[in-house]
Design a protein around this motif. Structure first.
Motif, PDB file in Angstrom:
ATOM      1  N   SER A  89      27.132  63.268 -14.763  1.00  9.77           N
ATOM      2  CA  SER A  89      27.769  63.083 -13.466  1.00  9.77           C
ATOM      3  C   SER A  89      27.159  62.075 -12.723  1.00  9.77           C
ATOM      4  CB  SER A  89      27.233  64.624 -12.932  1.00  9.77           C
ATOM      5  OG  SER A  89      25.990  64.573 -12.545  1.00  9.77           O
ATOM      6  N   PRO A  90      27.870  61.684 -11.801  1.00 12.09           N
ATOM      7  CA  PRO A  90      27.494  60.382 -10.918  1.00 12.09           C
ATOM      8  C   PRO A  90      26.191  60.854 -10.264  1.00 12.09           C
ATOM      9  CG  PRO A  90      29.848  60.848 -10.413  1.00 12.09           C
ATOM     10  CD  PRO A  90      29.308  61.866 -11.415  1.00 12.09           C
ATOM     11  N   SER A  91      25.870  61.971  -9.968  1.00  6.87           N
ATOM     12  CA  SER A  91      24.544  62.279  -9.294  1.00  6.87           C
ATOM     13  C   SER A  91      23.454  62.165 -10.337  1.00  6.87           C
ATOM     14  CB  SER A  91      24.416  63.735  -8.733  1.00  6.87           C
ATOM     15  OG  SER A  91      25.009  64.518  -9.588  1.00  6.87           O
ATOM     16  N   ALA A  92      23.627  62.500 -11.344  1.00  9.60           N
ATOM     17  CA  ALA A  92      22.673  62.540 -12.580  1.00  9.60           C
ATOM     18  C   ALA A  92      22.132  61.143 -12.855  1.00  9.60           C
ATOM     19  CB  ALA A  92      23.137  63.183 -13.650  1.00  9.60           C
ATOM     20  N   ILE A  93      23.324  60.119 -12.814  1.00 10.64           N
ATOM     21  CA  ILE A  93      23.137  58.823 -13.060  1.00 10.64           C
ATOM     22  C   ILE A  93      22.309  58.096 -11.870  1.00 10.64           C
ATOM     23  CG2 ILE A  93      24.212  56.667 -13.476  1.00 10.64           C
ATOM     24  CD1 ILE A  93      26.512  57.966 -14.817  1.00 10.64           C
ATOM     25  N   ALA A  94      22.561  58.405 -10.794  1.00  8.60           N
ATOM     26  CA  ALA A  94      22.117  57.923  -9.504  1.00  8.60           C
ATOM     27  C   ALA A  94      20.678  58.432  -9.539  1.00  8.60           C
ATOM     28  CB  ALA A  94      22.592  58.390  -8.370  1.00  8.60           C
ATOM     29  N   THR A  95      20.411  59.800 -10.001  1.00  6.70           N
ATOM     30  CA  THR A  95      19.095  60.215  -9.980  1.00  6.70           C
ATOM     31  C   THR A  95      18.098  59.632 -11.100  1.00  6.70           C
ATOM     32  OG1 THR A  95      19.910  62.377  -9.124  1.00  6.70           O
ATOM     33  CG2 THR A  95      17.571  62.261 -10.107  1.00  6.70           C
ATOM     34  N   ALA A  96      18.604  59.072 -12.105  1.00 13.99           N
ATOM     35  CA  ALA A  96      17.723  58.430 -13.247  1.00 13.99           C
ATOM     36  C   ALA A  96      17.705  57.017 -12.468  1.00 13.99           C
ATOM     37  CB  ALA A  96      18.749  58.420 -14.330  1.00 13.99           C
ATOM     38  N   LEU A  97      18.660  56.404 -12.095  1.00 13.77           N
ATOM     39  CA  LEU A  97      18.300  55.090 -11.380  1.00 13.77           C
ATOM     40  C   LEU A  97      17.272  55.092 -10.361  1.00 13.77           C
ATOM     41  CD1 LEU A  97      21.926  53.885 -11.157  1.00 13.77           C
ATOM     42  CD2 LEU A  97      20.418  52.917 -12.786  1.00 13.77           C
ATOM     43  N   ASN A  98      17.552  56.148  -9.459  1.00 13.80           N
ATOM     44  CA  ASN A  98      16.254  56.157  -8.299  1.00 13.80           C
ATOM     45  C   ASN A  98      14.871  56.425  -9.038  1.00 13.80           C
ATOM     46  OD1 ASN A  98      15.901  56.075  -5.612  1.00 13.80           O
ATOM     47  ND2 ASN A  98      15.648  58.344  -5.531  1.00 13.80           N
ATOM     48  N   ALA A  99      14.790  57.143 -10.183  1.00 12.55           N
ATOM     49  CA  ALA A  99      13.483  57.304 -10.659  1.00 12.55           C
ATOM     50  C   ALA A  99      13.060  56.163 -11.339  1.00 12.55           C
ATOM     51  CB  ALA A  99      13.700  58.545 -11.668  1.00 12.55           C
ATOM     52  N   GLY A 100      13.958  55.212 -11.435  1.00 12.83           N
ATOM     53  CA  GLY A 100      13.389  54.015 -12.334  1.00 12.83           C
ATOM     54  C   GLY A 100      14.119  53.601 -13.727  1.00 12.83           C
ATOM     55  N   ALA A 101      14.859  54.485 -14.145  1.00  9.95           N
ATOM     56  CA  ALA A 101      15.487  54.452 -15.585  1.00  9.95           C
ATOM     57  C   ALA A 101      16.067  53.064 -15.628  1.00  9.95           C
ATOM     58  CB  ALA A 101      16.334  55.420 -15.709  1.00  9.95           C
ATOM     59  N   ASP A 102      15.783  52.541 -16.738  1.00 15.30           N
ATOM     60  CA  ASP A 102      16.458  51.129 -17.157  1.00 15.30           C
ATOM     61  C   ASP A 102      17.786  51.237 -17.617  1.00 15.30           C
ATOM     62  OD1 ASP A 102      14.166  49.097 -16.928  1.00 15.30           O
ATOM     63  OD2 ASP A 102      13.075  50.671 -18.152  1.00 15.30           O
ATOM     64  N   SER A 103      18.114  52.403 -18.441  1.00 14.42           N
ATOM     65  CA  SER A 103      19.434  52.621 -18.985  1.00 14.42           C
ATOM     66  C   SER A 103      19.734  53.893 -18.938  1.00 14.42           C
ATOM     67  CB  SER A 103      19.327  51.941 -20.453  1.00 14.42           C
ATOM     68  OG  SER A 103      19.456  50.628 -20.427  1.00 14.42           O
ATOM     69  N   PHE A 104      21.089  54.237 -19.122  1.00 13.96           N
ATOM     70  CA  PHE A 104      21.343  55.905 -19.310  1.00 13.96           C
ATOM     71  C   PHE A 104      22.568  55.804 -20.213  1.00 13.96           C
ATOM     72  CE2 PHE A 104      24.047  59.489 -18.319  1.00 13.96           C
ATOM     73  CZ  PHE A 104      23.248  60.606 -17.503  1.00 13.96           C
ATOM     74  N   VAL A 105      22.241  56.936 -21.010  1.00 18.53           N
ATOM     75  CA  VAL A 105      23.120  57.348 -22.338  1.00 18.53           C
ATOM     76  C   VAL A 105      23.459  58.659 -22.392  1.00 18.53           C
ATOM     77  CG1 VAL A 105      23.736  56.840 -24.754  1.00 18.53           C
ATOM     78  CG2 VAL A 105      22.369  55.367 -23.681  1.00 18.53           C
ATOM     79  N   HIS A 106      24.803  58.961 -22.303  1.00 20.42           N
ATOM     80  CA  HIS A 106      25.050  60.289 -22.544  1.00 20.42           C
ATOM     81  C   HIS A 106      25.051  60.714 -23.941  1.00 20.42           C
ATOM     82  CE1 HIS A 106      27.972  63.980 -22.856  1.00 20.42           C
ATOM     83  NE2 HIS A 106      27.256  64.154 -21.640  1.00 20.42           N
ATOM     84  N   LYS A 107      24.799  62.164 -24.052  1.00 16.46           N
ATOM     85  CA  LYS A 107      24.487  62.742 -25.418  1.00 16.46           C
ATOM     86  C   LYS A 107      25.603  62.605 -26.501  1.00 16.46           C
ATOM     87  CE  LYS A 107      20.246  65.115 -24.609  1.00 16.46           C
ATOM     88  NZ  LYS A 107      19.641  66.443 -24.580  1.00 16.46           N
ATOM     89  N   SER A 108      26.908  62.509 -26.133  1.00 17.26           N
ATOM     90  CA  SER A 108      27.936  62.289 -26.627  1.00 17.26           C
ATOM     91  C   SER A 108      28.426  61.122 -27.579  1.00 17.26           C
ATOM     92  CB  SER A 108      29.168  62.416 -25.991  1.00 17.26           C
ATOM     93  OG  SER A 108      29.469  61.398 -24.966  1.00 17.26           O
ATOM     94  N   ALA A 109      27.179  60.072 -27.176  1.00 19.49           N
ATOM     95  CA  ALA A 109      27.247  58.860 -27.985  1.00 19.49           C
ATOM     96  C   ALA A 109      26.848  58.822 -29.223  1.00 19.49           C
ATOM     97  CB  ALA A 109      26.133  57.656 -27.069  1.00 19.49           C
ATOM     98  N   SER A 110      27.654  58.033 -30.093  1.00 14.30           N
ATOM     99  CA  SER A 110      27.136  57.978 -31.538  1.00 14.30           C
ATOM    100  C   SER A 110      25.798  57.310 -31.813  1.00 14.30           C
ATOM    101  CB  SER A 110      28.434  57.116 -32.070  1.00 14.30           C
ATOM    102  OG  SER A 110      28.190  55.743 -31.848  1.00 14.30           O
ATOM    103  N   GLY A 111      25.295  57.392 -32.964  1.00 19.67           N
ATOM    104  CA  GLY A 111      23.956  56.765 -33.525  1.00 19.67           C
ATOM    105  C   GLY A 111      24.074  55.126 -33.012  1.00 19.67           C
ATOM    106  N   GLY A 112      25.051  54.541 -33.536  1.00 20.29           N
ATOM    107  CA  GLY A 112      25.049  53.362 -33.364  1.00 20.29           C
ATOM    108  C   GLY A 112      25.180  52.745 -31.982  1.00 20.29           C
ATOM    109  N   GLN A 113      26.019  53.564 -31.049  1.00 20.50           N
ATOM    110  CA  GLN A 113      25.934  53.318 -29.577  1.00 20.50           C
ATOM    111  C   GLN A 113      24.523  53.519 -29.166  1.00 20.50           C
ATOM    112  OE1 GLN A 113      28.916  55.976 -28.617  1.00 20.50           O
ATOM    113  NE2 GLN A 113      30.274  54.410 -27.849  1.00 20.50           N
ATOM    114  N   VAL A 114      23.819  54.520 -29.432  1.00 24.08           N
ATOM    115  CA  VAL A 114      22.512  54.861 -29.038  1.00 24.08           C
ATOM    116  C   VAL A 114      21.389  53.692 -29.481  1.00 24.08           C
ATOM    117  CG1 VAL A 114      20.349  56.153 -29.359  1.00 24.08           C
ATOM    118  CG2 VAL A 114      22.745  57.254 -28.951  1.00 24.08           C
TER     119      VAL A 114
END
Length: 234
Positions: A89-114
């Motif tokens: 969700s947008p709020s989860a992404i914003a929260t991760a950014l605000n905590a200092g995360a460099d990148s964000f990947v959802h768990k639906s991503a494939s192994g190659g995408q990860v």
């Protein structure tokens, strides 16, 4: 990539196993450690000084991933953090950014995408790979924010895609001043002083399709704007 050490943090053993196996099979990864909780993750960080931490935001029902993110960024200058979360969700992404995360990947991503996200993040790029499937329920989407309402979720979604206050007002049939008030409350809840501060953190790798115009909230059971954006791949 150069020889790097990694730490995978998730409360689900199968997720840890899958990520660890994927990373260990990749050239350039020297060692991969695991942690199932925040205390264990902090201990592993102090012991191993990993080059990258891959963590969930929600660990045992608590937003422990944000604390892990902040700890890594405060204590290890060279380390990167990739949030690998079930909530895009947008709020989860914003929260991760605000905590200092460099990148964000959802768990639906494939192994190659990860692995592509891992390599890009280690190379200094930001990556944001959102959900490609069914977006999370709003009750799940707001768990990392300070009592954010559904309307605030809608407006945050559009803010993250750089819509102006006037455009948001037109889209949601609100007065521009009302939108300004919502945006101020949203930024305050997320810990940002202004849109500029938020966008400064939102320097993801370019690519993807332009954001389509969206329908407004429907009372007959259709998805809300924030729900649609949570599933939009940007």
């Amino acid at each position: 990539m150069n020889r790097v050490t990694m730490l995978v943090v998730d409360d689900q053993p199968l997720i840890r196993y899958a990520l660890t196996s994927l990373l260990r099979d990749s050239a350039g990864v020297e060692a991969v450690a695991e942690a199932a909780s925040e205390p264990e993750a902090l201990w592993q960080c102090e012991k191993r000084h990993p080059d990258m931490v891959i963590t969930e935001l929600s660990i045992w029902g608590e937003p422990a991933g944000t604390a892990i993110c902040q700890f890594v960024k405060e204590h290890f200058d060279h380390a990167t953090v990739l949030v690998f979360a079930g909530d895009a969700s947008p709020s989860a992404i914003a929260t991760a950014l605000n905590a200092g995360a460099d990148s964000f990947v959802h768990k639906s991503a494939s192994g190659g995408q990860v692995m592509s996200a891992v390599r890009s993040t280690l190379a200094g790029q930001r990556v944001c790979l959102q959900a490609g499937g069914t977006p999370p329920a709003v009750s799940e989407a707001v768990q990392f924010t300070s009592l954010m309402t559904r309307r605030e979720e809608e407006i945050l979604a559009l803010v993250l895609y750089r819509w102006s206050n006037d455009e948001i007002a037109e889209e949601l049939h609100l007065a521009t001043q009302t939108v300004k008030n919502y945006v101020s409350r949203i930024l305050q809840k997320l810990g940002f002083g202004s849109r500029r501060d938020l966008f400064r953190e939102l320097r993801f790798r370019p690519g993807g399709s332009p954001l389509p115009r969206l329908d407004t909230t429907s009372p007959d059971g259709e998805l809300f704007t924030a729900d649609r954006l949570a599933g939009y791949r940007g």
